[in-house]
Design an enzyme around this catalytic site. Structure first.
Site, PDB file in Angstrom:
ATOM      1  N   ASP A 203      -4.134 -29.303  29.557  1.00  0.00           N
ATOM      2  CA  ASP A 203      -4.539 -30.652  29.990  1.00  0.00           C
ATOM      3  C   ASP A 203      -4.646 -30.685  31.519  1.00  0.00           C
ATOM      4  OD1 ASP A 203      -1.830 -30.619  30.571  1.00  0.00           O
ATOM      5  OD2 ASP A 203      -1.399 -32.578  29.695  1.00  0.00           O
ATOM      6  N   SER A 204      -4.305 -29.530  32.162  1.00  0.00           N
ATOM      7  CA  SER A 204      -4.574 -29.391  33.600  1.00  0.00           C
ATOM      8  C   SER A 204      -6.069 -29.520  33.878  1.00  0.00           C
ATOM      9  CB  SER A 204      -4.061 -28.040  34.113  1.00  0.00           C
ATOM     10  OG  SER A 204      -4.568 -26.976  33.332  1.00  0.00           O
TER      11      SER A 204
ATOM     12  N   ASP B 222      -3.858 -28.044  24.408  1.00  0.00           N
ATOM     13  CA  ASP B 222      -2.758 -28.839  24.944  1.00  0.00           C
ATOM     14  C   ASP B 222      -2.904 -30.277  24.453  1.00  0.00           C
ATOM     15  OD1 ASP B 222      -0.541 -28.885  26.520  1.00  0.00           O
ATOM     16  OD2 ASP B 222      -1.610 -28.685  28.420  1.00  0.00           O
TER      17      ASP B 222
ATOM     18  N   LYS C 239      -0.113 -27.138  21.916  1.00  0.00           N
ATOM     19  CA  LYS C 239       1.087 -27.130  22.773  1.00  0.00           C
ATOM     20  C   LYS C 239       1.551 -28.567  22.965  1.00  0.00           C
ATOM     21  CE  LYS C 239       0.959 -26.236  27.435  1.00  0.00           C
ATOM     22  NZ  LYS C 239       1.476 -27.504  28.002  1.00  0.00           N
TER      23      LYS C 239
ATOM     24  N   GLU D   8       4.699 -30.903  25.047  1.00  0.00           N
ATOM     25  CA  GLU D   8       5.748 -30.889  26.067  1.00  0.00           C
ATOM     26  C   GLU D   8       7.022 -31.539  25.512  1.00  0.00           C
ATOM     27  OE1 GLU D   8       4.425 -32.634  29.765  1.00  0.00           O
ATOM     28  OE2 GLU D   8       2.698 -31.293  29.895  1.00  0.00           O
TER      29      GLU D   8
ATOM     30  N   GLU E 146       8.397 -24.012  32.549  1.00  0.00           N
ATOM     31  CA  GLU E 146       7.700 -24.344  33.794  1.00  0.00           C
ATOM     32  C   GLU E 146       8.699 -24.752  34.874  1.00  0.00           C
ATOM     33  OE1 GLU E 146       4.195 -26.763  33.493  1.00  0.00           O
ATOM     34  OE2 GLU E 146       4.041 -26.989  35.673  1.00  0.00           O
TER      35      GLU E 146
END
Ligand code: KIV
Length: 258
Positions: free
Chosen positions: A43-44, A82, A112, A114, A180
């Site tokens: 999602d970056s 993501d 993915k 978080e 991270e």
């Protein structure tokens, strides 16, 4: 041969795992042709290719659109999509439906999410329904409004919590977990404790693999680049120079030739 989550998981202890983001067909072609076994549609992309200030605004539709483009460029790598902010934080049913969209519409192989222990039920449900999950703990970019961009796990208590998060993600069935911005010694301890691979970003050299962002690795980015990033090429000046030369040659009628 096409990668699977099971195969990536089995690399722990025998081969370090390179993971790189890709955001479209072109970047995916480069990553796949380099033999990088896992491509993350991070999602970056909100920051790197869509011009948002953070990852918060990027939508499911945008992520699915980019994941589908990446899928068209990949033959072998495992494609991990993501899940964007608020696509999985609500009910399990809503999260499962969104994860399913990545596999059905985007052609992803895994998703993915978080978060640590608080995502255990979600990860378990996804895995039970045939959706492989890559966990992500430590600095969580979707929570920076609360935490800021700071290294996580620096106190004993925070380190303890991160270890518990890593174990919870593993127990829930994730095939690997991103660490991270975690101190290197803590990342080393987590890596030693887990049976699944740890994929570090700003987490030192002891993880089972590393993940970086496509534009950072190639020196293409326009925004802030974290200190732990290594530029493996510096393409931005070359692009700027090529475009300036093109403009000049058109304006001076030097291109095209007769
Ligand atoms: O969105 C992303 O690119 C990521 C990685 C850098 C871990 O989440």
């Amino acid at each position: 041969m096409k990668q699977t989550a099971v195969k990536i998981r089995s690399l722990k202890g025998s081969q370090k795992i390179a993971v790189l983001t890709a955001y479209d067909w072109l970047s995916a072609r480069y990553v796949d042709e380099a033999g990088i076994p896992v491509v993350l549609v991070g999602d970056s992309l909100a920051n790197t290719v869509l011009g948002y200030g953070t990852t918060i605004p990027v939508t499911m539709d945008e992520m699915v659109h980019h994941t589908a483009a990446v899928s068209r460029g990949v033959k072998e790598a495992l494609i991990v999509a993501d899940m964007p902010f608020m696509s999985y934080q609500g009910t399990l049913e809503h999260a499962l439906e969104n994860a399913g969209r990545f596999l059905k519409e985007g052609g992803a192989d895994a998703v993915k999410v978080e978060g640590g222990a608080m995502r255990a039920d979600l990860i378990e449900k996804m895995v039970a329904n045939g959706i492989p999950v890559l966990g992500h703990i430590g600095l969580l970019p979707q929570s920076v409004k609360e935490t800021g961009f700071k290294t996580q796990g620096k106190t004993d208590e925070a380190a303890h919590k991160l270890m518990a998060d890593a174990l919870a993600v593993e127990k829930a069935g994730a095939f690997a977990v991103v660490l991270e911005c975690v101190p290197a010694e803590l990342a080393q301890k987590i890596t030693a404790e887990l049976k699944i691979p740890t994929i570090g970003i700003g987490a030192g050299p002891h993880c089972d693999g590393q993940v970086l962002v496509f534009t950072d690795v190639l020196g293409l980015g326009h925004g802030h680049v974290p200190g732990f990033v290594k530029k493996f090429a510096d393409l931005k000046p070359q692009i700027q120079s090529a475009l300036a030369t093109y403009k000049k040659e058109v304006e001076e009628s030097a291109f095209p030739k007769k």
